[in-house]
Scaffold this motif. Structure first.
Motif, mmCIF file in Angstrom:
data_model
loop_
_atom_site.group_PDB
_atom_site.id
_atom_site.type_symbol
_atom_site.label_atom_id
_atom_site.label_comp_id
_atom_site.label_asym_id
_atom_site.label_seq_id
_atom_site.Cartn_x
_atom_site.Cartn_y
_atom_site.Cartn_z
ATOM 1 N N GLU A 80 -36.003 10.042 -80.990
ATOM 2 C CA GLU A 80 -36.624 8.795 -81.411
ATOM 3 C C GLU A 80 -37.739 8.402 -80.449
ATOM 4 N N THR A 81 -38.773 7.751 -80.968
ATOM 5 C CA THR A 81 -39.874 7.277 -80.138
ATOM 6 C C THR A 81 -39.968 5.761 -80.209
ATOM 7 N N ALA A 82 -40.652 5.183 -79.239
ATOM 8 C CA ALA A 82 -40.784 3.727 -79.187
ATOM 9 C C ALA A 82 -41.536 3.193 -80.395
ATOM 10 N N ILE A 83 -42.580 3.893 -80.790
ATOM 11 C CA ILE A 83 -43.373 3.483 -81.945
ATOM 12 C C ILE A 83 -43.425 4.662 -82.908
ATOM 13 N N PRO A 84 -42.471 4.745 -83.850
ATOM 14 C CA PRO A 84 -42.461 5.876 -84.785
ATOM 15 C C PRO A 84 -43.738 5.902 -85.622
ATOM 16 N N THR A 85 -44.337 7.073 -85.751
ATOM 17 C CA THR A 85 -45.562 7.220 -86.537
ATOM 18 C C THR A 85 -45.440 8.429 -87.458
ATOM 19 N N PRO A 86 -44.497 8.402 -88.411
ATOM 20 C CA PRO A 86 -44.300 9.574 -89.279
ATOM 21 C C PRO A 86 -45.541 9.929 -90.075
ATOM 22 N N GLU A 87 -46.366 8.948 -90.445
ATOM 23 C CA GLU A 87 -47.571 9.254 -91.217
ATOM 24 C C GLU A 87 -48.569 10.062 -90.386
ATOM 25 N N ILE A 88 -48.609 9.850 -89.089
ATOM 26 C CA ILE A 88 -49.488 10.648 -88.222
ATOM 27 C C ILE A 88 -48.841 11.992 -87.926
ATOM 28 N N ASP A 89 -47.541 11.974 -87.634
ATOM 29 C CA ASP A 89 -46.836 13.231 -87.355
ATOM 30 C C ASP A 89 -46.971 14.222 -88.515
ATOM 31 N N ALA A 90 -47.053 13.710 -89.743
ATOM 32 C CA ALA A 90 -47.116 14.575 -90.924
ATOM 33 C C ALA A 90 -48.478 15.237 -91.103
#
Length: 110
Positions: A80-90
């Motif tokens: 887990e990260t402090a500020i999840p950014t799945p749209e960027i990770d994708a």
């Protein structure tokens, strides 16, 4: 904030009891009176936080920008990260160790 640990990040050291350290004079805290349009710049590795939105009836918007040097690389630590950014990770397509140089992480200064 529920003060729970980040999932998958058991390798991180626990933070000390900052409130106790402040009470005992073992640490200092800075506070800034900010208003709409103000900017705060700091190293994200500093323990930081906010008291939240004091006016529940008024919407507050914030933006966080992160900058890296020309030697910055992508580090996939998993968990887990402090500020999840799945749209960027994708979309960034970076692998661990790749230079941060793509559309998701553009160069903003020469």
């Amino acid at each position: 904030v529920d003060h729970s640990s980040y999932e998958g990040r058991e390798d991180l050291p626990l933070l000390p009891d900052v409130d106790a350290m402040l009470r005992q004079g073992q640490a200092n805290a800075l506070a800034f009176e900010v208003k709409a349009g103000d900017t705060l710049c700091f190293d994200a590795r500093i323990v930081h936080g906010s008291l939240g939105n004091p006016e529940a009836s008024q919407e507050h918007r914030r933006v966080a920008l992160r900058f890296g040097g020309d030697d910055a690389v992508y580090c996939n630590r998993g968990g887990e990260t402090a500020i999840p950014t799945p749209e960027i990770d994708a979309v960034h397509g970076l692998r661990h160790g790749d230079a941060l140089n793509c559309k998701a992480f553009p160069q903003v200064w020469p």
